[in-house]
Design a protein around this motif. Structure first.
Motif, PDB file in Angstrom:
ATOM      1  N   ARG A  64     -11.999  15.459   5.005  1.00 47.92           N
ATOM      2  CA  ARG A  64     -11.274  14.686   3.998  1.00 47.92           C
ATOM      3  C   ARG A  64      -9.985  14.120   4.599  1.00 47.92           C
ATOM      4  O   ARG A  64      -9.339  14.757   5.447  1.00 47.92           O
ATOM      5  CB  ARG A  64     -10.936  15.573   2.803  1.00 47.92           C
ATOM      6  CG  ARG A  64     -12.125  15.984   1.957  1.00 47.92           C
ATOM      7  CD  ARG A  64     -11.750  17.088   0.992  1.00 47.92           C
ATOM      8  NE  ARG A  64     -10.593  16.764   0.164  1.00 47.92           N
ATOM      9  CZ  ARG A  64     -10.619  16.666  -1.170  1.00 47.92           C
ATOM     10  NH1 ARG A  64     -11.759  16.864  -1.830  1.00 47.92           N
ATOM     11  NH2 ARG A  64      -9.526  16.384  -1.854  1.00 47.92           N
ATOM     12  N   PHE A  65      -9.595  12.932   4.124  1.00 49.09           N
ATOM     13  CA  PHE A  65      -8.368  12.319   4.615  1.00 49.09           C
ATOM     14  C   PHE A  65      -7.143  13.162   4.269  1.00 49.09           C
ATOM     15  O   PHE A  65      -6.198  13.253   5.069  1.00 49.09           O
ATOM     16  CB  PHE A  65      -8.205  10.909   4.037  1.00 49.09           C
ATOM     17  CG  PHE A  65      -9.085   9.882   4.687  1.00 49.09           C
ATOM     18  CD1 PHE A  65      -9.114   9.728   6.060  1.00 49.09           C
ATOM     19  CD2 PHE A  65      -9.886   9.057   3.906  1.00 49.09           C
ATOM     20  CE1 PHE A  65      -9.938   8.772   6.658  1.00 49.09           C
ATOM     21  CE2 PHE A  65     -10.700   8.098   4.491  1.00 49.09           C
ATOM     22  CZ  PHE A  65     -10.724   7.962   5.874  1.00 49.09           C
ATOM     23  N   ASP A  66      -7.140  13.797   3.077  1.00 47.07           N
ATOM     24  CA  ASP A  66      -5.969  14.601   2.742  1.00 47.07           C
ATOM     25  C   ASP A  66      -5.885  15.866   3.583  1.00 47.07           C
ATOM     26  O   ASP A  66      -4.791  16.388   3.827  1.00 47.07           O
ATOM     27  CB  ASP A  66      -5.905  14.918   1.241  1.00 47.07           C
ATOM     28  CG  ASP A  66      -7.217  15.423   0.661  1.00 47.07           C
ATOM     29  OD1 ASP A  66      -8.068  15.911   1.429  1.00 47.07           O
ATOM     30  OD2 ASP A  66      -7.408  15.318  -0.573  1.00 47.07           O
ATOM     31  N   ALA A  67      -7.035  16.351   4.073  1.00 51.43           N
ATOM     32  CA  ALA A  67      -7.010  17.499   4.982  1.00 51.43           C
ATOM     33  C   ALA A  67      -6.461  17.095   6.351  1.00 51.43           C
ATOM     34  O   ALA A  67      -5.715  17.857   6.982  1.00 51.43           O
ATOM     35  CB  ALA A  67      -8.408  18.091   5.126  1.00 51.43           C
ATOM     36  N   ALA A  84       1.260   5.470   9.065  1.00 51.90           N
ATOM     37  CA  ALA A  84       1.188   4.702   7.817  1.00 51.90           C
ATOM     38  C   ALA A  84      -0.234   4.664   7.280  1.00 51.90           C
ATOM     39  O   ALA A  84      -0.466   4.842   6.074  1.00 51.90           O
ATOM     40  CB  ALA A  84       1.712   3.287   8.048  1.00 51.90           C
ATOM     41  N   ALA A  85      -1.209   4.432   8.178  1.00 47.81           N
ATOM     42  CA  ALA A  85      -2.603   4.354   7.739  1.00 47.81           C
ATOM     43  C   ALA A  85      -3.067   5.684   7.149  1.00 47.81           C
ATOM     44  O   ALA A  85      -3.735   5.714   6.099  1.00 47.81           O
ATOM     45  CB  ALA A  85      -3.488   3.954   8.916  1.00 47.81           C
ATOM     46  N   LEU A  86      -2.715   6.782   7.802  1.00 50.91           N
ATOM     47  CA  LEU A  86      -3.141   8.090   7.302  1.00 50.91           C
ATOM     48  C   LEU A  86      -2.439   8.435   6.001  1.00 50.91           C
ATOM     49  O   LEU A  86      -3.039   9.008   5.086  1.00 50.91           O
ATOM     50  CB  LEU A  86      -2.870   9.165   8.355  1.00 50.91           C
ATOM     51  CG  LEU A  86      -3.253  10.596   7.971  1.00 50.91           C
ATOM     52  CD1 LEU A  86      -4.711  10.683   7.537  1.00 50.91           C
ATOM     53  CD2 LEU A  86      -2.998  11.546   9.148  1.00 50.91           C
ATOM     54  N   SER A  87      -1.170   8.072   5.901  1.00 47.65           N
ATOM     55  CA  SER A  87      -0.433   8.340   4.666  1.00 47.65           C
ATOM     56  C   SER A  87      -1.070   7.616   3.484  1.00 47.65           C
ATOM     57  O   SER A  87      -1.244   8.197   2.404  1.00 47.65           O
ATOM     58  CB  SER A  87       1.025   7.902   4.835  1.00 47.65           C
ATOM     59  OG  SER A  87       1.765   8.176   3.674  1.00 47.65           O
ATOM     60  N   VAL A  88      -1.447   6.359   3.690  1.00 50.29           N
ATOM     61  CA  VAL A  88      -2.088   5.593   2.625  1.00 50.29           C
ATOM     62  C   VAL A  88      -3.466   6.175   2.298  1.00 50.29           C
ATOM     63  O   VAL A  88      -3.821   6.367   1.130  1.00 50.29           O
ATOM     64  CB  VAL A  88      -2.209   4.109   3.027  1.00 50.29           C
ATOM     65  CG1 VAL A  88      -3.083   3.349   2.031  1.00 50.29           C
ATOM     66  CG2 VAL A  88      -0.829   3.465   3.112  1.00 50.29           C
ATOM     67  N   CYS A 116       0.829  -1.212   0.000  1.00 50.02           N
ATOM     68  CA  CYS A 116       0.000   0.000   0.000  1.00 50.02           C
ATOM     69  C   CYS A 116       0.857   1.254   0.000  1.00 50.02           C
ATOM     70  O   CYS A 116       0.581   2.225  -0.708  1.00 50.02           O
ATOM     71  CB  CYS A 116      -0.933  -0.005   1.218  1.00 50.02           C
ATOM     72  SG  CYS A 116      -2.289  -1.194   1.110  1.00 50.02           S
ATOM     73  N   LEU A 117       1.916   1.236   0.823  1.00 51.47           N
ATOM     74  CA  LEU A 117       2.796   2.394   0.873  1.00 51.47           C
ATOM     75  C   LEU A 117       3.492   2.605  -0.478  1.00 51.47           C
ATOM     76  O   LEU A 117       3.667   3.730  -0.931  1.00 51.47           O
ATOM     77  CB  LEU A 117       3.832   2.221   1.985  1.00 51.47           C
ATOM     78  CG  LEU A 117       3.299   2.379   3.414  1.00 51.47           C
ATOM     79  CD1 LEU A 117       4.380   2.002   4.419  1.00 51.47           C
ATOM     80  CD2 LEU A 117       2.824   3.797   3.661  1.00 51.47           C
ATOM     81  N   THR A 118       3.893   1.493  -1.114  1.00 50.39           N
ATOM     82  CA  THR A 118       4.538   1.600  -2.422  1.00 50.39           C
ATOM     83  C   THR A 118       3.579   2.176  -3.462  1.00 50.39           C
ATOM     84  O   THR A 118       3.932   3.061  -4.237  1.00 50.39           O
ATOM     85  CB  THR A 118       5.038   0.228  -2.876  1.00 50.39           C
ATOM     86  OG1 THR A 118       5.965  -0.270  -1.903  1.00 50.39           O
ATOM     87  CG2 THR A 118       5.727   0.324  -4.223  1.00 50.39           C
ATOM     88  N   LEU A 119       2.329   1.659  -3.464  1.00 56.73           N
ATOM     89  CA  LEU A 119       1.346   2.147  -4.432  1.00 56.73           C
ATOM     90  C   LEU A 119       0.996   3.606  -4.180  1.00 56.73           C
ATOM     91  O   LEU A 119       0.745   4.370  -5.112  1.00 56.73           O
ATOM     92  CB  LEU A 119       0.081   1.282  -4.348  1.00 56.73           C
ATOM     93  CG  LEU A 119       0.215  -0.169  -4.845  1.00 56.73           C
ATOM     94  CD1 LEU A 119      -1.069  -0.932  -4.555  1.00 56.73           C
ATOM     95  CD2 LEU A 119       0.534  -0.192  -6.337  1.00 56.73           C
ATOM     96  N   SER A 120       0.956   3.984  -2.892  1.00 58.52           N
ATOM     97  CA  SER A 120       0.544   5.354  -2.567  1.00 58.52           C
ATOM     98  C   SER A 120       1.670   6.361  -2.745  1.00 58.52           C
ATOM     99  O   SER A 120       1.432   7.569  -2.761  1.00 58.52           O
ATOM    100  CB  SER A 120       0.031   5.419  -1.123  1.00 58.52           C
ATOM    101  OG  SER A 120       1.069   5.143  -0.206  1.00 58.52           O
ATOM    102  N   ALA A 121       2.902   5.875  -2.858  1.00 55.45           N
ATOM    103  CA  ALA A 121       4.034   6.791  -2.957  1.00 55.45           C
ATOM    104  C   ALA A 121       3.979   7.639  -4.224  1.00 55.45           C
ATOM    105  O   ALA A 121       4.543   8.719  -4.281  1.00 55.45           O
ATOM    106  CB  ALA A 121       5.344   6.003  -2.907  1.00 55.45           C
TER     107      ALA A 121
END
Length: 363
Positions: free
Chosen positions: A254-257, A207-211, A36-41
């Motif tokens: 929003r998660f990005d906020a 990690a969860a929030l970053s993803v 997930c971290l790789t895909l979200s990077a």
């Protein structure tokens, strides 16, 4: 055979076997997290893009209803002025996360009666400001504060100009005043500033929030009812109800906020000691939003050269300017504006010793 049996189940061997089984169970989880971290990077959490001012733009300014920023953005403004005469001080007030300018609706009139004018504006992304619900970014939010302070200074050149930031507003103020380009203000008041940054989140939350911010950043979620019922921002129930029913409040985030907020709070937690403008941090014993652990860590980071003053309120909650004991804080704010090194009417003592005391009423 009996001895061989004991050997196979000896504590050391048994522990190794259990640890091996545990590693096998965790391996898929860790692999999934790594994937997930790789895909979200490859994705970047959304931040509002800069605005382009119109061709006839004459620069930043202020009127009765708006602050006009340097890029042409119009930020709604509430201003509590004196009935007559010039103010001896002007407060530029910054609201918290998902709130807006009306968060100072109780403090503004009270301070006006004491000869202080208050300017509270909707920060970008909140209230009726541009990009509602979308994170504007630390750089833009701190630049808006610099502009607002400059406009207040120009309007009242002989007054003391102060910034009062509540929660996220305190984080914005800390990021700005702890930078190499602090706003041109004379005082800074931080009301329970947000300091729950990445270094206080733990690796799993981070990690969860970053993803989530990268893969579902535009999804807005409300806090579950069981959390909303358990965590209180103030002991002023009427104000909490009013705020929850206010159409300008944001209830689903929003998660990005959230990701952007945590980054801002990390900056704030590390820049408290870099503030050189006379500043005070006020914190309540019953704060359930900015909890004692992150606040303690942020204050323990202060270098010996730091000039930040702190004030502890045994009856205070998170929304110090709207709690039932808010007038205690109002008086202390004005006393600090008049004399940063003077005594406070409440007699409030420094915060850190209370956070280090296990008998202190923390939650």
């Amino acid at each position: 055979m009996h001895g061989s049996f004991r050997s196979r189940l000896a504590p050391k061997a048994l522990g190794s076997r259990l640890r091996g089984d545990e590693r096998k169970r965790k391996a898929p989880i860790l692999a999934a997290a790594a994937l997930c971290l790789t895909l979200s990077a490859c994705a970047t959490p959304y931040v509002q893009p800069p605005l382009t001012p119109p061709q006839d733009f004459a620069g930043a300014g202020v009127d009765d209803r708006f602050l006009l920023m340097d890029d042409g953005a119009r930020l709604p403004l509430l201003r509590w002025s004196l009935a007559q005469g010039e103010p001896w001080a002007v407060i530029v007030a910054l609201h918290g996360m998902n709130d807006h300018d009306a968060s100072f609706r109780l403090a503004g009139p009270w301070w006006a009666e004491q000869g202080v004018e208050t300017w509270a504006y909707d920060q970008r992304g909140f209230g009726q400001a541009p990009g509602r619900g979308r994170w504007a970014g630390e750089a833009r939010m701190t630049e808006d504060l610099r502009t607002a302070v400059a406009l207040a200074r120009a309007a009242h050149p002989r007054a003391i100009v102060a910034v009062v930031g509540e929660s996220m507003g305190g984080s914005v103020a800390t990021a700005a005043f702890g930078s190499d380009r602090p706003p041109d203000a004379d005082r800074v008041v931080l009301l329970a500033p947000g300091v729950w940054g990445w270094s206080s989140q733990g690796w799993l939350n981070s990690a969860a929030l970053s993803v989530a911010a990268r893969m579902a950043g535009g999804y807005a979620a409300e806090a579950p009812d069981f959390i909303a019922r358990r965590i209180r921002a103030s002991d002023n129930e009427l104000e909490l109800i009013r705020n929850g029913r206010d159409p300008d409040s944001i209830l689903a985030t929003r998660f990005d906020a959230i990701y952007g907020l945590v980054g801002l709070m990390e900056t704030a937690s590390r820049r408290l000691g870099d503030i050189r403008t006379p500043a005070i941090l006020m914190y309540g014993a019953h704060d359930q939003i900015v909890k004692p652990g992150p606040m303690k860590r942020a204050l323990e980071r202060l270098p010996a050269s730091a000039t930040l003053r702190t004030a502890w309120y045994p009856d205070g909650w998170h929304l110090l300017n709207r709690d039932l004991q808010a007038e205690v804080v109002y008086r202390d704010v004005l006393a600090f504006l008049r004399a940063p090194d003077g005594s406070l009417p409440s007699g409030a003592t420094p915060v850190l010793p209370h956070l280090e005391d296990p008998a202190s009423p923390q939650r």
